[in-house]
Scaffold this motif. Structure first.
Motif, PDB file in Angstrom:
ATOM      1  N   TYR A 162       0.826  -1.203   0.000  1.00  0.00           N
ATOM      2  CA  TYR A 162       0.000   0.000   0.000  1.00  0.00           C
ATOM      3  C   TYR A 162       0.861   1.254   0.000  1.00  0.00           C
ATOM      4  CZ  TYR A 162      -4.682  -1.989   0.468  1.00  0.00           C
ATOM      5  OH  TYR A 162      -5.869  -2.616   0.215  1.00  0.00           O
ATOM      6  N   ALA A 163       1.986   1.217   0.746  1.00  0.00           N
ATOM      7  CA  ALA A 163       2.891   2.366   0.739  1.00  0.00           C
ATOM      8  C   ALA A 163       3.491   2.576  -0.643  1.00  0.00           C
ATOM      9  CB  ALA A 163       3.996   2.149   1.774  1.00  0.00           C
TER      10      ALA A 163
ATOM     11  N   ALA B  28       0.904   4.177  -2.809  1.00  0.00           N
ATOM     12  CA  ALA B  28       0.736   5.610  -2.527  1.00  0.00           C
ATOM     13  C   ALA B  28       1.862   6.425  -3.157  1.00  0.00           C
ATOM     14  CB  ALA B  28       0.687   5.838  -1.022  1.00  0.00           C
TER      15      ALA B  28
ATOM     16  N   ASP C  75       1.329   6.598  -6.852  1.00  0.00           N
ATOM     17  CA  ASP C  75       0.253   7.526  -7.174  1.00  0.00           C
ATOM     18  C   ASP C  75       0.749   8.973  -7.135  1.00  0.00           C
ATOM     19  OD1 ASP C  75      -2.681   8.072  -7.574  1.00  0.00           O
ATOM     20  OD2 ASP C  75      -2.386   9.096  -5.649  1.00  0.00           O
TER      21      ASP C  75
END
Length: 380
Positions: free
Chosen positions: A97-98, A101, A104
């Motif tokens: 997830y990091a 992010a 993104d």
């Protein structure tokens, strides 16, 4: 001779005569073996199996942290039966997830840089080589450079736009890669839990809480025992006479249910065993007559020979067992009982049993052999 002695001798003679008469009458009570036109049958052994059964195996390495229950407990479909420790997978998902992010953020920054290059290109605002004010540079220096072929500002702008687009595509690829890693980790998290595929019970456990498992290692066996079946390997010649959904009356007996019950042909497997030349057949049985894993016998109609065969039938009460072997007592030519081993066939509804071998029509069989017959047959 004294009267007391005469009375004693007379009583003894009368008692001996009565005993001999009773024994002779018992021996005379015989049954003449008859013939039956029933279709001959063959007794085959099989095992009682659940209607549905699965073995839940580990899909990834780990430590067992949860088991729903013990053998025999009932669980609904979708219940978690076994769960593996998932702390490492949760940590990897947080890292993924990091990365997503960060990818993104890079994607959004690359998009902003591309928009700036599109509307305010760096090549257009770059200073000229004459070190004079920008206005003079734009009015005289750039046209002169273009005229003499020293600089192509259109090519420079195309290269800058392409570089900005490349950075945006790289950021987008990093974003997709992070999302794919998250989906892969989520799949492993689902594999860390083994759910009940249907309503059933735990039949057998292979691991306990705290055990370490490897991929492919069986953890437990889960089955639906609402309906049970008999699984039999039937010779190919006999399987030809069976039809799906046909019912065989009084054709199956079990160790824990000796009374014969009707069975239904549930499934005939399409391929025969290449070594034993047998076909696997499953028979549906009534509820409550047996349990999974029990031994069963099934009478299979033998249609490979003549349609009807004259087989001997005897009263079911005439059959005795020496260990697990069925035997009968027949009256030989001397009028004495003789032990004869037989091969048991189908048990009929009228209290008679067909005999496949051991006796022939016309033999005289004792329908209710008692201890005296057994003793006399041994010559005692």
């Amino acid at each position: 001779m004294p009267k007391t002695l005469i009375a004693t001798v007379t009583a003894a003679v009368v008692a001996l005569s009565v005993s001999t008469f009773a024994r002779d009458r018992d021996f005379e009570d015989v049954f003449v073996v008859k013939e039956s036109s029933e279709t001959p049958t063959v007794v085959l052994s099989g095992n009682v199996v659940p209607f549905k059964e699965v073995t839940l195996a580990a899909q990834l390495p780990g430590r067992v942290k949860f088991i729903a229950g013990i053998e025999g407990e009932l669980f609904d479909s979708g219940t978690t039966l076994v769960a593996l420790d998932e702390d490492e997978l949760l940590a990897k998902r947080s890292a993924a997830y990091a990365q997503a992010a960060a990818a993104d953020a890079d994607l959004r920054n690359a998009g902003v840089q591309y928009s700036r290059e599109l509307w305010s290109p760096q090549s257009k605002n770059a200073p000229g080589g004459m070190a004079i004010p920008n206005l003079f540079d734009q009015m005289f220096t750039r046209p002169a450079e273009d005229f003499f072929g020293q600089r192509d500002r259109g090519a420079e702008r195309s290269a800058d736009l392409y570089a900005s687009g490349t950075r945006m595509e790289q950021a987008r690829s990093a974003m997709l890669r992070a999302q794919s890693e998250i989906r892969a980790i989520d799949a492993k998290l689902r594999d860390a839990k083994s759910l009940a595929p249907f309503d059933g019970v735990i039949v057998e456990k292979y691991v306990e809480e705290g055990d370490t498992v490897q991929p492919g290692q069986p953890m437990l066996k889960f089955a639906d025992i609402t309906w049970l079946q008999i699984e039999v390997d039937v010779p190919a010649s006999l399987a030809q006479g069976l039809q799906p959904m046909s019912v065989l009356q009084n054709a199956a007996t079990f160790d824990n249910h000796p009374e014969p019950v009707a069975v239904r042909v549930a499934q005939i497997f399409p391929m025969a065993d290449v070594q034993r030349h047998t076909v696997k057949v499953k028979f549906d049985i009534p509820q409550g007559v047996s349990k999974p894993g029990m031994y069963a016998k099934v009478l299979i109609p033998d249609t490979s020979g003549p349609a009807k065969s004259q087989l001997p039938v005897i009263p079911s009460t005439a059959i005795r067992y020496r260990g697990s072997l069925p035997v009968v007592y027949i009256q030989n030519e001397k009028g004495e009982p003789e032990l004869r081993m037989v091969r048991q066939g189908k048990r009929l509804d009228n209290g008679m049993t067909m005999v496949l071998s051991g006796i022939a029509p016309g033999d005289r069989v004792y329908p209710n052999p008692g201890p005296d017959i057994m003793t006399r047959s041994r010559g005692e």
